[in-house]
Design a protein around this motif. Structure first.
Motif, short mmCIF file in Angstrom:
data_model
loop_
_atom_site.label_atom_id
_atom_site.label_comp_id
_atom_site.label_asym_id
_atom_site.label_seq_id
_atom_site.Cartn_x
_atom_site.Cartn_y
_atom_site.Cartn_z
N TRP A 1 0.83 -1.21 0.00
CA TRP A 1 0.00 0.00 0.00
C TRP A 1 0.86 1.25 0.00
N ALA A 2 1.89 1.28 0.83
CA ALA A 2 2.77 2.45 0.89
C ALA A 2 3.47 2.68 -0.44
N ALA A 3 3.98 1.60 -1.05
CA ALA A 3 4.65 1.74 -2.34
C ALA A 3 3.69 2.24 -3.41
N ALA A 4 2.45 1.75 -3.38
CA ALA A 4 1.47 2.14 -4.39
C ALA A 4 1.08 3.61 -4.30
N HIS A 5 1.24 4.22 -3.14
CA HIS A 5 0.89 5.63 -2.98
C HIS A 5 2.11 6.55 -3.01
N LEU A 6 3.25 6.08 -2.52
CA LEU A 6 4.44 6.91 -2.53
C LEU A 6 5.06 7.01 -3.92
N ALA A 7 5.05 5.92 -4.68
CA ALA A 7 5.71 5.93 -5.99
C ALA A 7 5.09 6.95 -6.95
N PRO A 8 3.76 6.98 -7.12
CA PRO A 8 3.20 8.02 -8.01
C PRO A 8 3.54 9.43 -7.54
N GLY A 9 3.47 9.65 -6.22
CA GLY A 9 3.83 10.97 -5.71
C GLY A 9 5.28 11.32 -5.98
N PHE A 10 6.16 10.33 -5.84
CA PHE A 10 7.57 10.56 -6.11
C PHE A 10 7.80 10.98 -7.55
N PHE A 11 7.20 10.24 -8.49
CA PHE A 11 7.41 10.57 -9.90
C PHE A 11 6.80 11.92 -10.25
N PHE A 12 5.69 12.25 -9.63
CA PHE A 12 5.10 13.56 -9.88
C PHE A 12 6.02 14.66 -9.35
N GLY A 13 6.53 14.49 -8.15
CA GLY A 13 7.43 15.49 -7.60
C GLY A 13 8.72 15.58 -8.38
N ALA A 14 9.25 14.43 -8.83
CA ALA A 14 10.49 14.45 -9.61
C ALA A 14 10.28 15.17 -10.94
N SER A 15 9.09 15.03 -11.53
CA SER A 15 8.82 15.70 -12.80
C SER A 15 8.82 17.21 -12.64
N LEU A 16 8.47 17.70 -11.46
CA LEU A 16 8.53 19.13 -11.21
C LEU A 16 9.93 19.57 -10.82
N GLN A 17 10.71 18.64 -10.26
CA GLN A 17 12.06 18.97 -9.79
C GLN A 17 13.03 19.13 -10.95
N LEU A 18 12.87 18.33 -11.98
CA LEU A 18 13.86 18.32 -13.05
C LEU A 18 13.61 19.47 -14.00
N ALA A 19 14.47 20.45 -13.98
CA ALA A 19 14.28 21.62 -14.82
C ALA A 19 14.39 21.26 -16.30
N GLY A 20 15.16 20.25 -16.61
CA GLY A 20 15.32 19.89 -18.00
C GLY A 20 14.21 19.04 -18.54
N ALA A 21 13.23 18.72 -17.74
CA ALA A 21 12.18 17.81 -18.18
C ALA A 21 10.83 18.48 -18.28
N VAL A 22 10.71 19.74 -17.87
CA VAL A 22 9.41 20.39 -17.91
C VAL A 22 9.52 21.74 -18.57
N SER A 23 8.42 22.24 -19.06
CA SER A 23 8.27 23.62 -19.49
C SER A 23 7.01 24.13 -18.85
#
Length: 699
Positions: free
Chosen positions: A186-208
């Motif tokens: 359960w923890a992995a199923a909820h933390l993993a999507p949040g992690f990838f969402f946060g990482a997508s905002l963190q990486l300056a080279g991956a978003v506009s």
């Protein structure tokens, strides 16, 4: 001269990052709200234990008896994962907080049920939810101890099943095994999507700015879909089942074709109805996707631009280790291995006298191969690189991807038919993993365009679904034993696949090696008319033209940064948790705000600089690497060529709550300001104005 087609194959060069001071968030002596927000941001940045405590409490309360039905613990744990992706929380501690909270919540509920037994029904808040308690008892009676694991993922039941387990006398060791395992999943199923969402905002080279909005929309859409599914499960399922029963009753009184189709898909008394319905949906979805991709390829729609960007991006990620792995994967999906699997399964089916199944099996592979060959030679689409020649020079669709999804997809259907749900999931996931790895290897190695692989997977899925529907309706008495046939396939893959990899791996590494194109253009040609061959506008993933690309700069990254630094330009703050949160404040100094990256055919800028004009305006220079180097007249080495744009960003503060940056449509003023600054520091710069296009050349 400059070849414009190469612009879609740019490889980032070596980019040097220029250090800049971090002065911390500015203070504001005015708005009281902003001062509180500043304090709150600073506090959580320095005291992550508060966020970990919130994750622990949310996981605990969501699992607590009855109370968990109204606590949004899943959402809070998702936010915890997002903070991990933003590098604001430690992943191990966050996972530990979520797992331990979930274990503690179920443990408390189990203890309450074990201690109070039936007396618990008369206590608040259990007595306020008798129907929910009855559902939980029925579910536990049906599934026994494993219901503790399953109920963790079943909405309201997760808050009552542990109580009922305690009331029913489930042994504590058995309870805690299911409790701990379910908490981890359960923890992995909820933390993993949040992690990838946060990482997508963190990486300056991956978003506009546009992609950031898209990420938020996708996240919102996924949340909405999850909410709708949960709502349908709780509220609409009885109504839908009523409609189904009335439709089945209506069809049972008729003998026409629509009635027979309706009964085969929806009659709950028919064992194969769910499989037929799933196959029908896959057939419709696969066919729709294939024809959509085919239309885009034939009409040169934006998907073709995405093809080139996916190809270029994946080539930049290649490593020697990755090449070894992906070449081995593509060899395991090659014709000799697939044909050997087809032959081995055919011999096994013949030995078991499953003649009809054998006919479907050979038809699946044979027709798929014929269709792929026909499409290849009819469309004649060129591959990204000249890896193949002779009988297989064409790209659309991917033969590797098509044959693997047909062979392993239909094999998975045969093996999973009439098996328990757990066995079906294991077989399906194994086949999906093999198919996905082979398909990705074709993209990674540059053997196919993205649309080639997408078309092959959708076409193969539609063909497997059609065969499955026909098989379910016409082959009823031939059973395929999963274990012996899986053993045959595994041994074939190991023996033949191992031989192919050992025999051809060294040669295939050479064949699939990436050879980047890096064209040289004389400086005189570039300054003459060659600059006009480069792209004139930034193009987004949808193929729409955006801001003009009005800067072309020939020089290494260090030199570009040095010239701009001397002229008063500097690198903006990098994207991080702190700088992202600063956008939530209305009066953050403009020099402390990170610059939102923009994408050109999916590629973020390689270098970014800014110059502050006033408290609410700044000029931003974004530069992308091109596939060209400019050759000087003297003995100097060729200089990499960058293309980019200079824009003015003006800050807005809606309702005095947050900060937004709007790109102004005046592109001439920032370009002339940049030209003057560069000219003051370096004389070799000129503005070219022809046919309504203004471009600054720097060398």
């Amino acid at each position: 001269m400059i070849d414009a087609e190469l612009l879609t194959q740019r490889r980032p060069g070596s980019i040097k990052t220029f250090d800049h001071p971090w002065n911390g968030p500015g203070t504001d002596n005015g708005a009281l709200v902003e001062s509180h927000l500043q304090a709150l941001i600073g506090y959580f940045s320095e005291h992550p234990q508060m966020a970990l405590g919130a994750v622990f409490a949310a996981a605990l309360l969501e699992a607590l008896a009855v109370i968990g039905t109204v606590v949004p613990g899943s959402s809070i744990v998702f936010v915890g994962g997002m903070l991990v992706g933003l590098q604001a929380l430690d992943p191990a501690w966050t996972a530990a907080a979520a797992v331990s909270g979930a274990v503690a919540g179920d443990s408390i509920s189990y203890w309450l049920g074990h201690r109070h037994r039936e007396r618990l029904r008369a206590l608040w808040p259990v007595k306020a939810h008798p129907a929910l308690f009855d559902r939980g008892q029925a579910y536990f009676a049906k599934n026994g101890g494993k219901s503790v694991f399953l109920a963790r993922f079943l909405g309201p039941l997760r808050a009552v099943v542990p109580v009922i387990a305690g009331m029913s006398g489930l042994p504590a060791p058995q309870f805690y095994v299911f409790n701990v395992l379910s908490a981890m999943v359960w923890a992995a199923a909820h933390l993993a999507p949040g992690f990838f969402f946060g990482a997508s905002l963190q990486l300056a080279g991956a978003v506009s700015s546009r992609l950031a909005v898209l990420v938020l929309l996708v996240a919102g859409a996924l949340w909405l879909v999850a909410w709708v599914v949960a709502f349908l499960q709780r509220q609409a399922r009885p109504r839908i089942e009523g409609w189904r029963d009335r439709a089945v009753a209506w069809a049972s009184t008729r003998t026409n074709l629509p009635a027979r189709i309706l009964l085969s898909l929806f009659d709950p008394t028919r064992v194969e109805s769910k499989a037929l319905l799933a196959a029908a949906l896959m057939l419709i979805g696969g066919a729709w996707l294939f024809f959509g991709v085919l239309e885009d390829v034939l009409s040169n729609d934006p998907l073709v631009q995405v093809d080139r960007r996916v190809y270029a991006t994946l080539q930049t990620l290649r490593t020697a280790w990755g090449d070894n792995v992906m070449v081995a994967v593509t060899e395991l999906g090659s014709a000799p291995v697939v044909i050997s699997v087809i032959t081995a399964v055919s011999l096994w089916l013949a030995a078991k006298r499953c003649w009809r199944t054998l006919g479907y099996w050979l038809a699946a592979a044979g027709f798929a191969q014929l269709l792929v060959r026909t499409l290849k030679f009819t469309l004649g689409r060129a591959r990204p690189t000249g890896i193949y020649s002779g009988v297989d020079p064409f790209s659309f669709p991917s033969g590797h991807a098509a044959m693997n999804i047909v062979v392993y997809g239909f094999l998975a259907f045969l093996l999973a038919r009439a098996k328990p749900a757990g066995t079906k999931i294991a077989i399906t996931m194994s086949a999906a993993m093999v198919i996905s790895l082979v398909a990705f290897s074709r993209l990674y190695l540059g053997a196919h365009w993205f649309s080639d692989v997408l078309a092959s997977l959708s076409l193969g899925l539609a063909w497997v679904a059609l065969l499955s529907i026909a098989y379910l309706n016409h082959v009823r008495h031939e059973k395929v034993s999963a274990l012996p046939l899986s053993t045959v396939v595994g041994m074939t893959l190991a023996l033949v696949g191992g031989w192919v990899v050992g025999e051809y791996h060294r040669a295939d590494l050479v064949q699939y090696a990436y050879h980047p194109r890096n064209d040289t253009v004389p400086v005189a040609d570039w300054r003459g008319d060659g600059w006009r061959g480069l792209a004139s506008t930034r193009t987004d993933l949808g193929g729409d033209a955006e801001e003009p690309l009005s800067v072309q700069w020939a020089g290494p990254a260090e030199e570009v940064g040095g010239v701009l630094n001397r002229a008063g330009w500097h690198v903006p703050p990098p994207w991080a948790a702190k700088t992202a949160l600063l956008w939530l404040l209305p009066n953050t100094p403009i020099e402390q705000l990170a610059v939102l990256p923009k994408l050109d055919y999916g590629e973020a800028q390689g270098m970014t600089f800014m110059k502050v004009l006033n408290v609410d305006e700044r000029i931003v220079l974004r530069l992308w690497p091109s596939p060209y180097v400019v050759e000087s007249d003297g003995a100097e080495p060729p200089r990499p060529l960058w293309i980019g744009m200079a824009t003015i960003e003006r800050l807005r503060h809606p309702a005095g709550l947050i900060t937004l940056a709007a790109t102004q449509h005046d592109f001439t003023t920032p370009l002339r300001r940049l030209a003057q600054d560069v000219h003051d520091q370096q004389g070799s710069a000129q503005l070219e104005e022809r046919t309504g296009r203004v471009v600054l050349l720097v060398w």
